[in-house]
Motif scaffolding. Structure first.
Motif, PDB file in Angstrom:
ATOM      1  N   ILE A   1     -10.244  -3.348  -0.278  1.00 57.95           N
ATOM      2  CA  ILE A   1      -8.958  -4.057  -0.367  1.00 57.95           C
ATOM      3  C   ILE A   1      -9.133  -5.535  -0.034  1.00 57.95           C
ATOM      4  CG2 ILE A   1      -6.629  -4.219   0.607  1.00 57.95           C
ATOM      5  CD1 ILE A   1      -6.732  -1.181   1.013  1.00 57.95           C
TER       6      ILE A   1
ATOM      7  N   ILE B   1       0.846  -1.187   0.000  1.00 57.43           N
ATOM      8  CA  ILE B   1       0.000   0.000   0.000  1.00 57.43           C
ATOM      9  C   ILE B   1       0.885   1.241   0.000  1.00 57.43           C
ATOM     10  CG2 ILE B   1      -1.744   1.323   1.241  1.00 57.43           C
ATOM     11  CD1 ILE B   1      -2.896  -1.206   2.321  1.00 57.43           C
TER      12      ILE B   1
ATOM     13  N   ILE C   1      -3.634  -0.392  -7.995  1.00 50.78           N
ATOM     14  CA  ILE C   1      -5.034   0.040  -8.050  1.00 50.78           C
ATOM     15  C   ILE C   1      -5.168   1.291  -7.179  1.00 50.78           C
ATOM     16  CG2 ILE C   1      -7.411  -0.577  -7.471  1.00 50.78           C
ATOM     17  CD1 ILE C   1      -6.532  -3.535  -7.870  1.00 50.78           C
ATOM     18  N   GLU C   2      -5.575   2.400  -7.791  1.00 54.32           N
ATOM     19  CA  GLU C   2      -5.678   3.661  -7.046  1.00 54.32           C
ATOM     20  C   GLU C   2      -7.046   3.788  -6.374  1.00 54.32           C
ATOM     21  OE1 GLU C   2      -5.398   8.496  -7.805  1.00 54.32           O
ATOM     22  OE2 GLU C   2      -4.287   7.114  -9.090  1.00 54.32           O
ATOM     23  N   ILE C   3      -7.010   4.198  -5.104  1.00 55.84           N
ATOM     24  CA  ILE C   3      -8.238   4.426  -4.344  1.00 55.84           C
ATOM     25  C   ILE C   3      -8.155   5.814  -3.716  1.00 55.84           C
ATOM     26  CG2 ILE C   3      -9.711   3.661  -2.450  1.00 55.84           C
ATOM     27  CD1 ILE C   3      -8.547   0.858  -2.767  1.00 55.84           C
TER      28      ILE C   3
ATOM     29  N   ILE D   1      -1.769  -1.374  -3.940  1.00 57.64           N
ATOM     30  CA  ILE D   1      -2.782  -0.340  -3.772  1.00 57.64           C
ATOM     31  C   ILE D   1      -2.088   1.016  -3.668  1.00 57.64           C
ATOM     32  CG2 ILE D   1      -4.653   0.526  -2.307  1.00 57.64           C
ATOM     33  CD1 ILE D   1      -5.318  -2.157  -3.544  1.00 57.64           C
TER      34      ILE D   1
END
Length: 220
Positions: A207, A5, A191-193, A136
């Motif tokens: 996640i 992350i 994966i961008e959040i 992430i």
């Protein structure tokens, strides 16, 4: 499995990583805390942050480990001390030193090799574990990140100024993104959040679902 992350300061990386780790039964490795711990060691030893030769000597004698989600520097619990304003103001400078990153990346890989792990930082998915099964990239607006940090610190220091925090975060973003060694960038397969308008549980559940999908695909 390794879950990486990454993201800028105040995006919620540590809080979310801890909850994901608890849910999955994984080891949580707070890499930012490791850099803070070493920064704390240099500051308390009154070592110039530009004295690379002396910093390298200290690195050779430094041991950093986690016990029950608390961080120990040479067997001393420094979990609270590393969150001081002085450490926060200097950790980006220390983190940019190649010798420091080399030593701490070595320690991070060593700890993570022992079990399923989740790590958060700024270069986990790009440098530390480029082959991590799940990457992430958490982000949020500067104002939201400043407000979060303010709410976190106000109980300890009533004189905290949210505008100063916002300026510090912007400065930290610039330093982290422009440093020569392991800059803060999103891995191409991450994966961008955006957590600006999401609750902690919403991000955690997202996640966990991604991790579950990977495990299911690997078992096929």
């Amino acid at each position: 499995m390794i879950i990486a992350i990454d993201g800028p300061a105040g995006a919620g990386k540590s809080t979310i990583a801890k909850k994901v780790a608890d849910s999955l039964g994984y080891i949580y490795i707070d890499t930012g805390a490791m850099y803070r711990a070493f920064t704390y060691e240099l500051l308390t030893s009154s070592i110039s942050l530009s004295d690379i030769e002396e910093i390298t000597k200290v690195l050779e004698k430094t041991d950093i480990e986690f016990k029950n989600n608390e961080i120990f520097l040479n067997n001393l619990n420094v979990t609270n001390e590393i969150r001081s304003k002085n450490v926060t103001a200097n950790v980006s400078v220390v983190s940019a030193i190649p010798q420091v990153r080399e030593k701490l990346v070595y320690l991070q890989r060593k700890i993570a090799s022992e079990s399923n792990s989740i790590l958060d930082g700024r270069d986990i998915g790009t440098v530390v574990f480029p082959d991590a099964e799940l990457k992430i990239f958490l982000t949020a607006s500067v104002k939201i990140r400043a407000l979060r940090r303010y709410n976190e610190l106000i109980a300890k220091d009533k004189n905290i100024d949210i505008n100063e925090i916002e300026i510090e975060i912007e400065k930290r973003d610039k330093l982290d993104s422009s440093r020569e060694t392991s800059p803060l960038i999103k891995a191409t397969d991450a994966i961008e959040i955006d957590t600006s308008n999401l609750s902690i549980d919403e991000v955690v559940n997202t996640i966990l679902k991604l991790a579950e999908e990977i495990c299911e695909n690997e078992s096929l």
